[in-house]
Design a protein around this motif. Structure first.
Motif: not given
Length: 537
Positions: A181-192, A194-197
């Motif tokens: 799921i983390m790999h999926m989130l890294k490839n989705s539009p996240l703000n800074s 959320q990316m830090d999370w």
């Protein structure tokens, strides 16, 4: 020591009295006497007689007959029989006595010194034999105790192995889903923010995975199951990759993580990359854990070279809490920290450096630790590594995101996975590569699905209810339909035990991928199993 029972059999009472008086001073014997051969036989059966002095000339039963009866009975056959005779010393009588089972002769009139010397010798022989019997009995008891102890140890080892395998499976399965799921989130539009999370979650997942691997590695090393696997790789790339794992954590603690690489360091080497990275990871992880301010310096330098063998030192120096001199050796022991209070304050299993020490020995290297309490520590790994003369390595693509990989052209894939999080994550990745996906929850449903439709590949979890992946693969390979029996199959296993991975290939799997896995690793295995031609950009 118990006394040795000695029987005197003579039909004349005065001869018995004379012998008893003569032998009375011999230590460790208990004399039993009788004038009746039949009574003597009963005494031998009922008492633990070791030596018998037997008169040859007696009415009813003579000495030769008496000794023959003793030797014929298993209960009395061990008795040492000595003939006492006044008849001729001719050879025929001597031979007759020996044939009946006697071992020696005493001739009347008895010579006191010879008589005492012979009886003494046989008493000592009996004592030695008894000691041997006792020692043999003790050895047999020790042997039985050792066998029982070995069985218990083997049972404990197998129980431990089963427990670790189950623990690995139960923990790795959800970690695989989380990391997917983390790999999926890294490839989705996240703000800074959320990316830090996500990055923090990634660090936490890797820490948990490291603990699981440490526990399993200790078990493998102790049981002699750890294998060293040599391969060619880019040493500088490995150093950079290892350091990058910890850069975010160093930044979060406001610590400088500095890497200093010697100019003469070889680029392409042949070594066990996984175990080298494991040692370096432990060094840097410990330095970060125990350093609150200052910096961490990672030195890599070539100390010497002989032909293509390079003696290389990997050292990590920190400005942390340091170690007391009396505790330096203790930190390399399993489940130990330099100070019991450290575990409460900093955490940790106490396995990392114990594994490093054992891995270093397996790799024919050495680990050194230098520390000034309150000022910092330096941990070094020194080992011989072969350099490669030609760079035959493919260009690395580790920075490529899984969403950027070449599409797989509507590849039809059946996923047999009972864990919802893992099947969800797998389906997302596969559909990202434009695969058509069908998901079932056990091996039996997988077989049913294969009867209804055709697939290009099966991704088969090994442990599932109703029917396991191994059982399903066996049935697929035994199918009379050649298209089905030759179906490419990749097993997905949460176990890192070698025997389970070997079992997957034995039942017919084309490849095995362990949980947790990187999406690119899965992609490459699918491409290989399905023989897909990838166009390099």
């Amino acid at each position: 020591m118990k006394k040795i029972n000695l029987l005197i059999l003579d039909d004349k009472e005065e001869n018995i009295i004379s012998l008893e008086a003569l032998l009375g001073d011999i230590e460790n014997i208990n004399i039993i006497s009788t004038t009746d051969p039949n009574e003597a036989l009963k005494l031998c059966w009922k008492n633990d007689i070791y030596i018998a002095l037997v008169d040859v000339q007696m009415p009813d039963i003579n000495g030769f007959e008496f000794v023959s009866l003793l030797k014929a009975n298993p209960k009395t056959s061990h008795i040492i029989a000595i003939m006492v005779t006044a008849i001729s010393k001719e050879d025929k009588y001597l031979i007759k006595g020996l044939q009946s089972g006697a071992v020696d002769y005493l001739y009347k009139p008895l010579n006191p010194e010879i008589t005492i010397a012979k009886v003494n010798a046989f008493v000592k022989q009996v004592i030695i034999q008894e000691e041997i019997i006792q020692k043999n009995a003790e050895l047999e008891q020790s042997k039985l105790a050792l066998i029982a102890s070995n069985k218990e140890a083997e049972h404990a080892r197998k129980s431990k192995e089963i427990f670790l395998a189950n623990m690995s499976h139960e923990i790795r399965t959800p970690i695989n889903g989380i990391m997917g799921i983390m790999h999926m989130l890294k490839n989705s539009p996240l703000n800074s923010e959320q990316m830090d999370w996500v990055k923090r979650l990634d660090t936490a997942s890797n820490s948990l995975l490291m603990i699981i691997n440490d526990i399993l590695d200790i078990s493998k090393i102790d049981s002699g199951m750890m294998k060293i696997e040599y391969e060619s790789f880019n040493l500088r790339d490995l150093i950079e990759e290892t350091t990058n794992i910890f850069r975010i954590k160093a930044e979060n603690k406001n610590l400088l993580l500095d890497v200093i690489i010697g100019d003469n360091l070889p680029q392409i080497v042949r070594f066990d990359a996984l175990r080298l990275q494991q040692i370096l990871t432990n060094f840097i992880s410990n330095a970060l854990k125990f350093t609150q301010e200052g910096k961490i310096e990672f030195y890599i330098d070539k100390l010497s070279q002989k032909e293509n063998v390079n003696r290389i030192q990997f050292a990590v120096k920190d400005t942390g809490i340091g170690i007391k001199p009396e505790s330096v050796d203790k930190i390399f022991q399993e489940f130990e920290q330099g100070d019991d209070r450290i575990t409460k304050k900093f955490g940790g299993t106490g396995l990392g450096l114990a594994i490093v020490k054992k891995l270093a020995k397996l790799l024919n290297g050495e680990v050194l630790a230098e520390s000034n309490f309150g000022e910092g520590s330096t941990f070094s790994f020194i080992v011989d590594i072969e350099s490669e003369t030609e760079n035959t390595l493919d260009r690395k693509k580790e920075n490529l995101q899984f969403t950027e990989l070449q599409k797989l052209n509507n590849l039809k894939i059946l996923v047999a996975e009972d864990n919802d999080l893992n099947s969800f994550m797998l389906a997302h990745m596969l559909r990202t590569w434009e695969c058509e996906v069908n998901i079932v929850k056990n091996g039996r449903l997988a077989l049913d699905a294969l009867e209804v439709d055709r697939y290009n590949l099966v991704l088969m979890d090994t442990h599932m209810p109703v029917m396991s992946g191994f059982e399903a693969i066996t049935e697929i390979r035994n199918s009379l339909d050649p298209q089905l029996s030759n179906m490419p199959i990749i097993t997905i296993s949460a176990s890192v035990m070698e025997h389970e991975q070997k079992a997957a290939f034995e039942v017919g799997a084309d490849d095995v991928i362990g949980k947790p896995f990187h999406p690119i690793e899965l992609y490459n295995k699918i491409v290989k199993a399905c023989k897909i031609q990838i166009i390099n950009s």
